[in-house]
Design a protein around this motif. Sequence first.
Motif, PDB file in Angstrom:
ATOM      1  N   THR A 180       0.900  -1.174   0.098  1.00  0.00           N
ATOM      2  CA  THR A 180      -0.011  -0.127   0.070  1.00  0.00           C
ATOM      3  C   THR A 180       0.898   1.054  -0.087  1.00  0.00           C
ATOM      4  O   THR A 180       1.860   1.445   0.338  1.00  0.00           O
ATOM      5  CB  THR A 180      -0.879   0.055   1.284  1.00  0.00           C
ATOM      6  OG1 THR A 180      -0.233   0.254   2.498  1.00  0.00           O
ATOM      7  CG2 THR A 180      -1.649  -1.303   1.329  1.00  0.00           C
ATOM      8  N   ALA A 181       0.275   2.375  -0.469  1.00  0.00           N
ATOM      9  CA  ALA A 181       1.028   3.620  -0.421  1.00  0.00           C
ATOM     10  C   ALA A 181       1.770   3.822   0.873  1.00  0.00           C
ATOM     11  O   ALA A 181       2.893   4.314   0.941  1.00  0.00           O
ATOM     12  CB  ALA A 181       0.113   4.491  -0.819  1.00  0.00           C
ATOM     13  N   ASP A 182       0.990   3.839   1.872  1.00  0.00           N
ATOM     14  CA  ASP A 182       1.414   4.352   3.095  1.00  0.00           C
ATOM     15  C   ASP A 182       2.534   3.186   3.604  1.00  0.00           C
ATOM     16  O   ASP A 182       3.518   3.601   4.155  1.00  0.00           O
ATOM     17  CB  ASP A 182       0.463   4.192   4.302  1.00  0.00           C
ATOM     18  CG  ASP A 182      -0.565   5.210   4.282  1.00  0.00           C
ATOM     19  OD1 ASP A 182      -0.280   6.494   3.446  1.00  0.00           O
ATOM     20  OD2 ASP A 182      -1.773   5.365   4.819  1.00  0.00           O
ATOM     21  N   ARG A 183       2.239   1.891   3.377  1.00  0.00           N
ATOM     22  CA  ARG A 183       3.082   1.145   3.675  1.00  0.00           C
ATOM     23  C   ARG A 183       4.672   1.053   3.163  1.00  0.00           C
ATOM     24  O   ARG A 183       5.661   0.875   3.665  1.00  0.00           O
ATOM     25  CB  ARG A 183       2.724  -0.501   3.638  1.00  0.00           C
ATOM     26  CG  ARG A 183       3.595  -1.612   4.274  1.00  0.00           C
ATOM     27  CD  ARG A 183       3.834  -1.299   5.810  1.00  0.00           C
ATOM     28  NE  ARG A 183       4.790  -2.304   6.382  1.00  0.00           N
ATOM     29  CZ  ARG A 183       5.782  -1.920   7.220  1.00  0.00           C
ATOM     30  NH1 ARG A 183       5.578  -0.747   7.920  1.00  0.00           N
ATOM     31  NH2 ARG A 183       6.609  -2.840   7.503  1.00  0.00           N
ATOM     32  N   SER A 184       4.414   1.319   1.729  1.00  0.00           N
ATOM     33  CA  SER A 184       5.649   1.360   1.018  1.00  0.00           C
ATOM     34  C   SER A 184       6.443   2.813   1.266  1.00  0.00           C
ATOM     35  O   SER A 184       7.587   2.602   1.447  1.00  0.00           O
ATOM     36  CB  SER A 184       5.452   1.520  -0.378  1.00  0.00           C
ATOM     37  OG  SER A 184       4.774   2.727  -0.794  1.00  0.00           O
ATOM     38  N   ARG A 185       5.968   3.715   1.739  1.00  0.00           N
ATOM     39  CA  ARG A 185       6.652   5.078   2.238  1.00  0.00           C
ATOM     40  C   ARG A 185       7.235   4.735   3.733  1.00  0.00           C
ATOM     41  O   ARG A 185       8.332   5.083   3.840  1.00  0.00           O
ATOM     42  CB  ARG A 185       5.693   6.092   2.402  1.00  0.00           C
ATOM     43  CG  ARG A 185       6.313   7.329   2.979  1.00  0.00           C
ATOM     44  CD  ARG A 185       5.253   8.487   2.898  1.00  0.00           C
ATOM     45  NE  ARG A 185       4.817   8.919   1.603  1.00  0.00           N
ATOM     46  CZ  ARG A 185       5.232   9.548   0.494  1.00  0.00           C
ATOM     47  NH1 ARG A 185       6.687  10.175   0.833  1.00  0.00           N
ATOM     48  NH2 ARG A 185       4.711   9.615  -0.555  1.00  0.00           N
ATOM     49  N   ASP A 196      12.069   3.332   6.963  1.00  0.00           N
ATOM     50  CA  ASP A 196      12.636   2.323   7.908  1.00  0.00           C
ATOM     51  C   ASP A 196      14.194   2.024   7.147  1.00  0.00           C
ATOM     52  O   ASP A 196      15.375   1.784   7.904  1.00  0.00           O
ATOM     53  CB  ASP A 196      11.862   1.071   7.807  1.00  0.00           C
ATOM     54  CG  ASP A 196      10.811   1.414   9.043  1.00  0.00           C
ATOM     55  OD1 ASP A 196      10.628   2.547   9.681  1.00  0.00           O
ATOM     56  OD2 ASP A 196       9.676   0.430   9.057  1.00  0.00           O
ATOM     57  N   LEU A 197      14.298   1.726   5.953  1.00  0.00           N
ATOM     58  CA  LEU A 197      15.414   1.368   5.333  1.00  0.00           C
ATOM     59  C   LEU A 197      16.415   2.371   5.172  1.00  0.00           C
ATOM     60  O   LEU A 197      17.645   2.303   5.520  1.00  0.00           O
ATOM     61  CB  LEU A 197      15.236   0.833   3.741  1.00  0.00           C
ATOM     62  CG  LEU A 197      14.423  -0.171   3.610  1.00  0.00           C
ATOM     63  CD1 LEU A 197      14.128  -0.462   2.169  1.00  0.00           C
ATOM     64  CD2 LEU A 197      15.297  -1.701   4.373  1.00  0.00           C
ATOM     65  N   VAL A 198      15.952   3.845   5.196  1.00  0.00           N
ATOM     66  CA  VAL A 198      16.736   4.903   4.934  1.00  0.00           C
ATOM     67  C   VAL A 198      17.344   5.221   6.465  1.00  0.00           C
ATOM     68  O   VAL A 198      18.579   5.521   6.596  1.00  0.00           O
ATOM     69  CB  VAL A 198      16.098   6.249   4.253  1.00  0.00           C
ATOM     70  CG1 VAL A 198      16.956   7.347   4.396  1.00  0.00           C
ATOM     71  CG2 VAL A 198      15.862   5.804   2.587  1.00  0.00           C
ATOM     72  N   ALA A 199      16.330   5.297   7.347  1.00  0.00           N
ATOM     73  CA  ALA A 199      16.736   5.688   8.866  1.00  0.00           C
ATOM     74  C   ALA A 199      17.767   4.557   9.354  1.00  0.00           C
ATOM     75  O   ALA A 199      18.306   4.707  10.318  1.00  0.00           O
ATOM     76  CB  ALA A 199      15.592   5.730   9.556  1.00  0.00           C
ATOM     77  N   THR A 244      17.157  12.839   2.672  1.00  0.00           N
ATOM     78  CA  THR A 244      16.146  11.968   2.110  1.00  0.00           C
ATOM     79  C   THR A 244      15.033  12.022   3.287  1.00  0.00           C
ATOM     80  O   THR A 244      13.845  11.587   2.801  1.00  0.00           O
ATOM     81  CB  THR A 244      16.890  10.628   2.052  1.00  0.00           C
ATOM     82  OG1 THR A 244      17.882  10.939   0.981  1.00  0.00           O
ATOM     83  CG2 THR A 244      15.947   9.549   1.458  1.00  0.00           C
ATOM     84  N   LEU A 245      15.173  11.716   4.415  1.00  0.00           N
ATOM     85  CA  LEU A 245      14.069  11.599   5.526  1.00  0.00           C
ATOM     86  C   LEU A 245      13.187  12.607   5.365  1.00  0.00           C
ATOM     87  O   LEU A 245      11.913  12.409   5.341  1.00  0.00           O
ATOM     88  CB  LEU A 245      14.803  11.182   6.689  1.00  0.00           C
ATOM     89  CG  LEU A 245      15.562   9.984   7.011  1.00  0.00           C
ATOM     90  CD1 LEU A 245      16.200  10.001   8.518  1.00  0.00           C
ATOM     91  CD2 LEU A 245      14.449   8.785   7.115  1.00  0.00           C
ATOM     92  N   ASP A 246      13.449  13.901   5.271  1.00  0.00           N
ATOM     93  CA  ASP A 246      12.738  15.010   4.892  1.00  0.00           C
ATOM     94  C   ASP A 246      11.801  14.827   3.726  1.00  0.00           C
ATOM     95  O   ASP A 246      10.715  15.344   3.648  1.00  0.00           O
ATOM     96  CB  ASP A 246      13.604  16.458   4.959  1.00  0.00           C
ATOM     97  CG  ASP A 246      14.381  16.818   6.294  1.00  0.00           C
ATOM     98  OD1 ASP A 246      13.774  16.334   7.134  1.00  0.00           O
ATOM     99  OD2 ASP A 246      14.936  17.540   6.365  1.00  0.00           O
ATOM    100  N   ASP A 255       9.244  12.446   4.541  1.00  0.00           N
ATOM    101  CA  ASP A 255       8.113  12.716   5.316  1.00  0.00           C
ATOM    102  C   ASP A 255       7.430  13.743   4.745  1.00  0.00           C
ATOM    103  O   ASP A 255       6.090  14.009   5.052  1.00  0.00           O
ATOM    104  CB  ASP A 255       8.836  13.253   6.792  1.00  0.00           C
ATOM    105  CG  ASP A 255       9.527  12.180   7.430  1.00  0.00           C
ATOM    106  OD1 ASP A 255       9.009  11.046   7.218  1.00  0.00           O
ATOM    107  OD2 ASP A 255      10.280  12.249   8.510  1.00  0.00           O
ATOM    108  N   SER A 256       7.901  14.493   3.722  1.00  0.00           N
ATOM    109  CA  SER A 256       7.121  15.629   3.032  1.00  0.00           C
ATOM    110  C   SER A 256       5.792  15.123   2.395  1.00  0.00           C
ATOM    111  O   SER A 256       5.119  16.097   2.026  1.00  0.00           O
ATOM    112  CB  SER A 256       7.991  16.318   2.226  1.00  0.00           C
ATOM    113  OG  SER A 256       8.096  15.452   0.809  1.00  0.00           O
ATOM    114  N   GLY A 257       5.770  13.806   1.976  1.00  0.00           N
ATOM    115  CA  GLY A 257       4.541  13.220   1.343  1.00  0.00           C
ATOM    116  C   GLY A 257       4.826  13.142  -0.091  1.00  0.00           C
ATOM    117  O   GLY A 257       3.984  12.866  -0.968  1.00  0.00           O
ATOM    118  N   ALA A 258       6.070  13.859  -0.737  1.00  0.00           N
ATOM    119  CA  ALA A 258       6.295  13.969  -1.966  1.00  0.00           C
ATOM    120  C   ALA A 258       6.443  12.332  -2.716  1.00  0.00           C
ATOM    121  O   ALA A 258       6.696  11.597  -2.126  1.00  0.00           O
ATOM    122  CB  ALA A 258       7.806  14.427  -2.476  1.00  0.00           C
ATOM    123  N   PRO A 259       6.029  12.366  -3.846  1.00  0.00           N
ATOM    124  CA  PRO A 259       6.031  10.919  -4.544  1.00  0.00           C
ATOM    125  C   PRO A 259       7.462  10.392  -4.594  1.00  0.00           C
ATOM    126  O   PRO A 259       8.390  11.380  -4.837  1.00  0.00           O
ATOM    127  CB  PRO A 259       5.582  11.247  -6.028  1.00  0.00           C
ATOM    128  CG  PRO A 259       5.995  12.712  -6.238  1.00  0.00           C
ATOM    129  CD  PRO A 259       5.728  13.396  -4.766  1.00  0.00           C
TER     130      PRO A 259
END
Length: 204
Positions: A4-9, A14-17, A33-35, A38-42
């Motif tokens: 899902t979109a939320d789960r993929s984000r 998690d991988l980046v952090a 990248t975390l910003d 978290d911004s909601g950008a695609p």
Amino acid sequence: MVLTADRSRATVRDLVAGISPHDEREAADQARTLDWIDSGAPLFRTAKPATPPQHLVMYAALVDETHRRILLVDHINAGLFLLPGGHADPDEDPRDGIIREVTEELGIMPPFHPAFGDAPLFLTVTWTRPPGTHQDVTLWFCFSANRFAPLTPDTREFRSMEWLPIDNPAVWAEDGFDPEMARFIGKLTARSHQSALFPNPRHR
């Protein structure tokens, strides 16, 4: 796997952090990248070559630790020797995506390297060359490989392949690679020497 979109984000975040930065540049790229996440950008490319103009990419570092070599491919479109890899599909788990890319490009399904697991070792944020200049946010994964095992490279994408020596700094100082390749090799070498699974060449 398509999430899902939320789960993929959340998965990408998690991988980046979870990446431990190797230098100030990587720490800055991680924070940016975390910003971005978290911004909601695609996060995923939806149209070639650059829609949206910043999107997620994966690299696969195929490492033969016995012979201290790493696989580079002469990429036709980029005009550089790069690691195999490609773009994540929309809402695809990047770990599934990089396995898909390696299978498509080399005809193999190597295991993730046991010293690093299925988490990315390295993160970069870079601008691509024109035409179609855009920003790649790249997760660099590591796999175990054998330089003598047969491969079936995709000749539509690659002119050739080479297994290059990890421990020769002069190689990585040359032009013709991803501009962050030398930094990746530095991190790979530093982290691998901390693990008994990847022998220090001085002790071979």
